[in-house]
Design a protein around this motif. Structure first.
Motif, PDB file in Angstrom:
ATOM      1  N   GLY A  12      -4.910   6.251   7.084  1.00  0.00           N
ATOM      2  CA  GLY A  12      -4.894   6.392   8.531  1.00  0.00           C
ATOM      3  C   GLY A  12      -5.308   7.791   8.935  1.00  0.00           C
ATOM      4  N   THR A  13      -5.386   8.019  10.219  1.00  0.00           N
ATOM      5  CA  THR A  13      -5.708   9.353  10.727  1.00  0.00           C
ATOM      6  C   THR A  13      -4.492  10.271  10.600  1.00  0.00           C
ATOM      7  OG1 THR A  13      -5.121   8.549  12.946  1.00  0.00           O
ATOM      8  CG2 THR A  13      -7.456   8.539  12.337  1.00  0.00           C
ATOM      9  N   VAL A  14      -4.751  11.562  10.580  1.00  0.00           N
ATOM     10  CA  VAL A  14      -3.673  12.540  10.379  1.00  0.00           C
ATOM     11  C   VAL A  14      -3.035  12.860  11.731  1.00  0.00           C
ATOM     12  CG1 VAL A  14      -3.005  14.741   9.338  1.00  0.00           C
ATOM     13  CG2 VAL A  14      -4.950  13.467   8.425  1.00  0.00           C
ATOM     14  N   ASP A  15      -2.355  11.888  12.274  1.00  0.00           N
ATOM     15  CA  ASP A  15      -1.610  12.043  13.514  1.00  0.00           C
ATOM     16  C   ASP A  15      -0.567  10.942  13.572  1.00  0.00           C
ATOM     17  OD1 ASP A  15      -3.114   9.768  14.119  1.00  0.00           O
ATOM     18  OD2 ASP A  15      -4.465  10.820  15.476  1.00  0.00           O
ATOM     19  N   GLU A  16       0.231  10.925  14.627  1.00  0.00           N
ATOM     20  CA  GLU A  16       1.302   9.940  14.725  1.00  0.00           C
ATOM     21  C   GLU A  16       0.756   8.522  14.749  1.00  0.00           C
ATOM     22  OE1 GLU A  16       4.562   9.061  18.098  1.00  0.00           O
ATOM     23  OE2 GLU A  16       4.841  10.984  17.076  1.00  0.00           O
ATOM     24  N   ALA A  17      -0.377   8.330  15.433  1.00  0.00           N
ATOM     25  CA  ALA A  17      -0.975   6.994  15.485  1.00  0.00           C
ATOM     26  C   ALA A  17      -1.375   6.517  14.098  1.00  0.00           C
ATOM     27  CB  ALA A  17      -2.186   6.992  16.420  1.00  0.00           C
ATOM     28  N   GLY A  18      -1.920   7.416  13.295  1.00  0.00           N
ATOM     29  CA  GLY A  18      -2.311   7.052  11.940  1.00  0.00           C
ATOM     30  C   GLY A  18      -1.116   6.739  11.065  1.00  0.00           C
ATOM     31  N   ALA A  19      -0.029   7.501  11.222  1.00  0.00           N
ATOM     32  CA  ALA A  19       1.188   7.237  10.446  1.00  0.00           C
ATOM     33  C   ALA A  19       1.784   5.886  10.811  1.00  0.00           C
ATOM     34  CB  ALA A  19       2.201   8.356  10.691  1.00  0.00           C
ATOM     35  N   LYS A  20       1.788   5.557  12.106  1.00  0.00           N
ATOM     36  CA  LYS A  20       2.306   4.254  12.523  1.00  0.00           C
ATOM     37  C   LYS A  20       1.411   3.124  12.026  1.00  0.00           C
ATOM     38  CE  LYS A  20       4.744   5.761  16.713  1.00  0.00           C
ATOM     39  NZ  LYS A  20       4.825   5.624  18.192  1.00  0.00           N
ATOM     40  N   LYS A  21       0.108   3.354  12.030  1.00  0.00           N
ATOM     41  CA  LYS A  21      -0.833   2.323  11.584  1.00  0.00           C
ATOM     42  C   LYS A  21      -0.572   1.929  10.131  1.00  0.00           C
ATOM     43  CE  LYS A  21      -5.749   1.794  10.397  1.00  0.00           C
ATOM     44  NZ  LYS A  21      -5.558   1.933   8.933  1.00  0.00           N
ATOM     45  N   VAL A  22      -0.436   2.909   9.234  1.00  0.00           N
ATOM     46  CA  VAL A  22      -0.237   2.566   7.832  1.00  0.00           C
ATOM     47  C   VAL A  22       1.140   1.937   7.616  1.00  0.00           C
ATOM     48  CG1 VAL A  22      -1.860   4.311   7.029  1.00  0.00           C
ATOM     49  CG2 VAL A  22       0.549   4.894   7.196  1.00  0.00           C
ATOM     50  N   ALA A  23       2.133   2.336   8.415  1.00  0.00           N
ATOM     51  CA  ALA A  23       3.451   1.705   8.328  1.00  0.00           C
ATOM     52  C   ALA A  23       3.365   0.242   8.743  1.00  0.00           C
ATOM     53  CB  ALA A  23       4.452   2.450   9.205  1.00  0.00           C
ATOM     54  N   HIS A  24       2.632  -0.034   9.823  1.00  0.00           N
ATOM     55  CA  HIS A  24       2.431  -1.422  10.257  1.00  0.00           C
ATOM     56  C   HIS A  24       1.732  -2.235   9.161  1.00  0.00           C
ATOM     57  CE1 HIS A  24       3.871  -1.114  14.322  1.00  0.00           C
ATOM     58  NE2 HIS A  24       2.945  -0.263  14.722  1.00  0.00           N
ATOM     59  N   GLU A  25       0.709  -1.655   8.544  1.00  0.00           N
ATOM     60  CA  GLU A  25      -0.056  -2.378   7.534  1.00  0.00           C
ATOM     61  C   GLU A  25       0.788  -2.662   6.291  1.00  0.00           C
ATOM     62  OE1 GLU A  25      -3.412   0.152   6.979  1.00  0.00           O
ATOM     63  OE2 GLU A  25      -4.515  -0.677   8.689  1.00  0.00           O
ATOM     64  N   PHE A  26       1.588  -1.686   5.863  1.00  0.00           N
ATOM     65  CA  PHE A  26       2.465  -1.873   4.712  1.00  0.00           C
ATOM     66  C   PHE A  26       3.493  -2.966   5.004  1.00  0.00           C
ATOM     67  CE2 PHE A  26       6.004   0.124   1.976  1.00  0.00           C
ATOM     68  CZ  PHE A  26       5.618  -0.594   0.852  1.00  0.00           C
ATOM     69  N   ALA A  27       4.109  -2.902   6.176  1.00  0.00           N
ATOM     70  CA  ALA A  27       5.084  -3.923   6.565  1.00  0.00           C
ATOM     71  C   ALA A  27       4.434  -5.303   6.640  1.00  0.00           C
ATOM     72  CB  ALA A  27       5.715  -3.562   7.901  1.00  0.00           C
ATOM     73  N   ALA A  28       3.211  -5.365   7.154  1.00  0.00           N
ATOM     74  CA  ALA A  28       2.512  -6.647   7.283  1.00  0.00           C
ATOM     75  C   ALA A  28       2.274  -7.282   5.917  1.00  0.00           C
ATOM     76  CB  ALA A  28       1.187  -6.456   8.013  1.00  0.00           C
ATOM     77  N   GLU A  29       1.919  -6.478   4.928  1.00  0.00           N
ATOM     78  CA  GLU A  29       1.679  -7.034   3.593  1.00  0.00           C
ATOM     79  C   GLU A  29       2.982  -7.458   2.931  1.00  0.00           C
ATOM     80  OE1 GLU A  29      -1.390  -6.378   1.092  1.00  0.00           O
ATOM     81  OE2 GLU A  29      -2.328  -4.726   2.176  1.00  0.00           O
ATOM     82  N   ILE A  30       4.051  -6.732   3.185  1.00  0.00           N
ATOM     83  CA  ILE A  30       5.353  -7.154   2.674  1.00  0.00           C
ATOM     84  C   ILE A  30       5.722  -8.515   3.256  1.00  0.00           C
ATOM     85  CG2 ILE A  30       7.833  -6.664   2.717  1.00  0.00           C
ATOM     86  CD1 ILE A  30       7.110  -3.682   2.601  1.00  0.00           C
TER      87      ILE A  30
END
Length: 447
Positions: free
Chosen positions: A152-170
């Motif tokens: 993700g991008t190096v900002d809060e939006a990028g951190a939330k994006k990768v968290a969403h993606e990790f949770a989605a795969e779980i």
């Protein structure tokens, strides 16, 4: 303010603005698997973004209704960040302080699953290394269920994006659809007029979609999520407008000459629109192509009939609101208008039907049941007519709409005073307020 039938006046903006067990159920909380989600740590420039990351990952998994969340206060002192951090004890009953699977599987954590990982900034990107383990397996090779990198991008939006993606795969590993990437469309007056807005499922990224400076209400989203249709007074009489969700570009739609054209909904193939029109004198249900052409009338009663919704699974039956038997009730009919039958029993007033994605049940608002006289959210199995009440004595609750996962609902409630948008699980739990600014109504959940 008591809800009445949809009329061809300004009131349209405010109008639509012994119990059996229902067959649609979530797994009971006490029967859900427990997952431990320790806070991840970040290296260097990633660390300031970890609060946003950790909160997003935890909330996505918690709000899914799939897991019980292990309390963080029960976690061991040491938390592995990567597979290499695990240390198998010499004896299986010897604690390892958190560095072996049994430390998480046994009490006090008693988790079935464990997430571990860490983040770093690499080559100008926010990178997550994330793993999921089944703590009841005897070795790491069999225990690992997921191990992947996310960027993700190096900002809060990028951190939330990768968290969403990790949770989605779980969640996908358990056959559960993530809400990440879906959108909620709703009406808000925060700009001074009722306009159509959009937001993420957690209430983030609230954006204004229309700029008509008029009354725009009752949005509907196409099945592929690329278009939104709604009712607007921008040209005087209420009419149907269609916009693209990506750019907000208006698409042509020919409204038939009538004092009222309103409450649109897309067919499951996205090629037609159903709506209510008073062209015949009484407000009736019509269907047309996306440009308004090939118009055909479906209902033919001498009563006001509005809010048509097509079964998303079959495309052959429609639920709608009608006053043909007195106070407004929920009815069902074939797509050609035949085989009309009433679904609600005639008590009180019922409106706002919304099909579950499986095409077997509807959510709707009704003035019967607990807190009789005020609208609450109900579920009904269409075949059996069994129903369940989801909201109880918490203001006026209306306009339910299903999430694509079939496990969540979004709705309008006045439980905090002004009309605001809330979401909840289909059993009425995990209620979350999504909007706070202005007065917000008639949400619809799209892809």
């Amino acid at each position: 303010m008591k809800k009445r039938y949809l009329l061809w006046a300004l009131a349209l903006a405010f109008l639509l603005a012994a119990q059996d067990r229902l067959v649609i159920e979530l797994t009971k909380e006490e029967e859900r698997a427990t997952i431990a989600v320790p806070d991840f740590r970040g290296a260097g420039d990633a660390q300031p973004l970890m609060n946003a990351f950790n909160a997003t990952l935890f909330t996505d998994l918690q709000s899914s209704g799939q897991f019980r969340m292990a309390p963080k206060s029960m976690f061991p002192m040491q938390v592995p960040q990567r597979p290499e951090d695990f240390r198998q004890p010499a004896q299986s009953n010897t604690p390892s302080g958190g560095l072996w699977l049994t430390d998480w599987a046994g009490p006090p954590v008693a988790a079935n699953y464990l997430t571990i990982g860490y983040t770093a900034v690499q080559n100008g990107q926010f990178v997550l290394y994330g793993w999921l383990y089944n703590t009841r397996q005897p070795d790491l090779a069999n225990a690992q269920m997921l191990g992947k990198r996310y960027f993700g991008t190096v900002d809060e939006a990028g951190a939330k994006k990768v968290a969403h993606e990790f949770a989605a795969e779980i969640l996908a590993g358990f056959g559960v659809k993530s809400m990440f990437g879906t959108k909620i469309y709703f009406v808000s007056d925060r700009s001074g007029n009722n306009e159509i807005w959009s937001m993420d499922p957690d209430g983030a990224n609230q954006k204004r979609l229309t700029f008509l400076n008029s009354i725009s209400i009752m949005p509907a989203v196409s099945p592929d999520g690329t278009k939104v249709a709604f009712t607007s007074y921008a040209r005087g009489n209420p009419g149907i407008f269609i916009l693209t969700t990506e750019t907000g570009r208006r698409l042509p739609f020919l409204n038939q000459v009538a004092p009222l054209n309103a409450t649109p909904d897309f067919t499951p193939d996205g090629k037609q629109i159903l709506y209510a029109s008073s062209a015949s004198g009484y407000t009736q249900i019509y269907v047309a192509n996306l440009d308004g052409g090939n118009l055909r009338r479906i209902s033919t009663s001498r009563a006001i009939e509005v809010e048509p919704k097509v079964n998303p699974k079959t495309g052959t039956d429609i639920v709608f609101v009608s006053g043909r038997s007195g106070p407004q009730q929920i009815y069902k009919m074939n797509f050609d208008g035949a085989n009309v039958e009433r679904l609600t029993n005639g008590e009180g007033e019922a409106s706002n039907p919304s099909w579950h994605p499986d095409g077997q049940a509807i959510a709707f608002s009704w003035t019967r049941g607990f807190a009789t006289g005020n609208f609450n959210i109900f579920l009904m199995d269409v075949a059996t007519r069994k129903f369940s009440q989801l909201t109880f004595g918490a203001g006026r609750n209306e306009n339910p709409s299903w999430a694509p996962d079939g496990r969540h609902l979004v709705f309008m409630s006045t439980r905090r005073g002004t009309p605001q948008i809330f979401s909840m699980l289909l059993d009425g739990t995990q209620v979350q307020q999504l909007t706070t600014e202005g007065r917000n109504k008639t949400p619809v959940w799209g892809r």
